[in-house]
Design a protein around this motif. Structure first.
Motif, mmCIF file in Angstrom:
data_model
loop_
_atom_site.group_PDB
_atom_site.id
_atom_site.type_symbol
_atom_site.label_atom_id
_atom_site.label_comp_id
_atom_site.label_asym_id
_atom_site.label_seq_id
_atom_site.Cartn_x
_atom_site.Cartn_y
_atom_site.Cartn_z
ATOM 1 N N GLN A 54 -11.359 21.280 33.336
ATOM 2 C CA GLN A 54 -11.741 22.211 34.396
ATOM 3 C C GLN A 54 -12.953 23.055 34.052
ATOM 4 N N MET A 55 -13.125 23.376 32.788
ATOM 5 C CA MET A 55 -14.238 24.238 32.417
ATOM 6 C C MET A 55 -15.561 23.472 32.333
ATOM 7 N N THR A 56 -15.534 22.317 31.695
ATOM 8 C CA THR A 56 -16.787 21.617 31.409
ATOM 9 C C THR A 56 -17.081 20.463 32.361
ATOM 10 N N SER A 57 -16.098 20.040 33.125
ATOM 11 C CA SER A 57 -16.207 18.905 34.049
ATOM 12 C C SER A 57 -16.417 17.564 33.356
ATOM 13 N N ILE A 58 -16.222 17.507 32.028
ATOM 14 C CA ILE A 58 -16.208 16.205 31.361
ATOM 15 C C ILE A 58 -14.750 15.772 31.258
ATOM 16 N N TYR A 59 -14.533 14.565 30.776
ATOM 17 C CA TYR A 59 -13.173 14.037 30.722
ATOM 18 C C TYR A 59 -12.312 14.793 29.708
ATOM 19 N N ASN A 60 -10.982 14.708 29.890
ATOM 20 C CA ASN A 60 -10.050 15.409 29.013
ATOM 21 C C ASN A 60 -9.294 14.429 28.115
ATOM 22 N N LYS A 61 -8.429 14.974 27.265
ATOM 23 C CA LYS A 61 -7.664 14.192 26.299
ATOM 24 C C LYS A 61 -6.770 13.162 26.982
ATOM 25 N N GLU A 62 -6.234 13.472 28.141
ATOM 26 C CA GLU A 62 -5.354 12.529 28.837
ATOM 27 C C GLU A 62 -6.113 11.262 29.231
ATOM 28 N N TYR A 63 -7.335 11.419 29.692
ATOM 29 C CA TYR A 63 -8.120 10.246 30.069
ATOM 30 C C TYR A 63 -8.550 9.465 28.833
ATOM 31 N N LEU A 64 -8.820 10.159 27.741
ATOM 32 C CA LEU A 64 -9.120 9.482 26.475
ATOM 33 C C LEU A 64 -7.959 8.569 26.097
ATOM 34 N N GLY A 65 -6.734 9.088 26.181
ATOM 35 C CA GLY A 65 -5.563 8.277 25.873
ATOM 36 C C GLY A 65 -5.442 7.070 26.779
ATOM 37 N N PHE A 66 -5.726 7.273 28.053
ATOM 38 C CA PHE A 66 -5.666 6.177 29.028
ATOM 39 C C PHE A 66 -6.675 5.085 28.678
ATOM 40 N N ILE A 67 -7.904 5.478 28.394
ATOM 41 C CA ILE A 67 -8.945 4.497 28.069
ATOM 42 C C ILE A 67 -8.604 3.743 26.794
ATOM 43 N N LEU A 68 -8.150 4.459 25.762
ATOM 44 C CA LEU A 68 -7.813 3.777 24.516
ATOM 45 C C LEU A 68 -6.661 2.792 24.719
ATOM 46 N N ALA A 69 -5.683 3.156 25.527
ATOM 47 C CA ALA A 69 -4.526 2.287 25.776
ATOM 48 C C ALA A 69 -4.922 1.022 26.535
ATOM 49 N N TYR A 70 -5.897 1.144 27.430
ATOM 50 C CA TYR A 70 -6.310 0.009 28.258
ATOM 51 C C TYR A 70 -7.709 -0.480 27.904
ATOM 52 N N ASN A 71 -8.132 -0.234 26.680
ATOM 53 C CA ASN A 71 -9.491 -0.562 26.270
ATOM 54 C C ASN A 71 -9.782 -2.054 26.281
ATOM 55 N N ASP A 72 -8.777 -2.880 26.090
ATOM 56 C CA ASP A 72 -9.026 -4.314 26.019
ATOM 57 C C ASP A 72 -9.280 -4.956 27.383
ATOM 58 N N THR A 73 -9.265 -4.166 28.432
ATOM 59 C CA THR A 73 -9.579 -4.702 29.756
ATOM 60 C C THR A 73 -11.091 -4.715 29.953
ATOM 61 N N ASN A 74 -11.535 -5.472 30.895
ATOM 62 C CA ASN A 74 -12.977 -5.543 31.179
ATOM 63 C C ASN A 74 -13.530 -4.232 31.712
ATOM 64 N N LYS A 75 -12.671 -3.413 32.303
ATOM 65 C CA LYS A 75 -13.134 -2.157 32.887
ATOM 66 C C LYS A 75 -13.678 -1.199 31.827
ATOM 67 N N PHE A 76 -13.027 -1.126 30.666
ATOM 68 C CA PHE A 76 -13.441 -0.168 29.639
ATOM 69 C C PHE A 76 -14.215 -0.857 28.514
ATOM 70 N N ASN A 77 -13.536 -1.584 27.674
ATOM 71 C CA ASN A 77 -14.157 -2.342 26.593
ATOM 72 C C ASN A 77 -15.121 -1.492 25.756
ATOM 73 N N VAL A 78 -14.678 -0.304 25.342
ATOM 74 C CA VAL A 78 -15.512 0.548 24.494
ATOM 75 C C VAL A 78 -15.345 0.136 23.037
ATOM 76 N N LYS A 79 -16.418 0.304 22.277
ATOM 77 C CA LYS A 79 -16.430 -0.153 20.893
ATOM 78 C C LYS A 79 -16.715 0.954 19.889
ATOM 79 N N CYS A 80 -17.305 2.024 20.355
ATOM 80 C CA CYS A 80 -17.853 3.043 19.458
ATOM 81 C C CYS A 80 -17.277 4.415 19.817
ATOM 82 N N ILE A 81 -16.863 5.148 18.787
ATOM 83 C CA ILE A 81 -16.378 6.523 18.980
ATOM 84 C C ILE A 81 -17.203 7.451 18.099
ATOM 85 N N ASN A 82 -17.745 8.499 18.702
ATOM 86 C CA ASN A 82 -18.374 9.586 17.956
ATOM 87 C C ASN A 82 -17.554 10.843 18.212
ATOM 88 N N VAL A 83 -17.123 11.469 17.129
ATOM 89 C CA VAL A 83 -16.356 12.705 17.219
ATOM 90 C C VAL A 83 -17.259 13.834 16.750
#
Length: 139
Positions: free
Chosen positions: A14-43
């Motif tokens: 709500q403050m920054t308008s970027i994604y939150n931890k819940e969406y991060l979890g969703f993407i990581l759980a479904y990363n092997d789908t064609n929709k996401f397929n992310v490879k790189c994480i910068n913390v």
């Protein structure tokens, strides 16, 4: 329109308008789908933020976080930026993303605040990151 509003309510910070931890979890759980397929994480970790809040108040801290998140979106326009645990950020990319060359512009935002940053990079496939807990184990 209703679906978009639900998405914003559940998955945007709500403050920054970027994604939150819940969406991060969703993407990581479904990363092997064609929709996401992310490879790189910068913390990106912000340090001494509580001292900044003590000196400038929560409103001042919120403004600094908003400005920092905006800069992260500016340097990474193609993939996903998240705010987690209050003052830490994650960038997910479909291709390798060299955050190091952008560190000076991020540090410029933090100049004269007493807040510093450090960062780590992970290859999702090499590290077998499939959920937030896997990522937390590496942090």
């Amino acid at each position: 329109r209703i679906e978009k509003e639900r998405f914003v309510y559940f998955y945007k910070d709500q403050m920054t308008s970027i994604y939150n931890k819940e969406y991060l979890g969703f993407i990581l759980a479904y990363n092997d789908t064609n929709k996401f397929n992310v490879k790189c994480i910068n913390v990106i970790y912000l340090h001494n933020f509580s001292q900044y809040n003590t000196k400038y108040g929560w409103d001042g801290g919120d403004k600094l976080l908003e400005k920092f998140a905006e800069e992260l979106n500016n340097i990474n326009t193609s993939d996903y930026v998240f705010r987690i645990y209050g003052d830490d950020f994650i960038i997910l990319n479909k291709e390798h993303f060299e955050i190091e060359k952008y560190i000076p512009s991020l540090e410029k935002i933090l100049a004269d605040t007493g807040v510093t940053l450090t960062h780590k990079h992970f290859d999702i496939n090499k590290e077998n990151i499939t959920c937030i807990e896997d990522l937390e184990d590496l942090l």
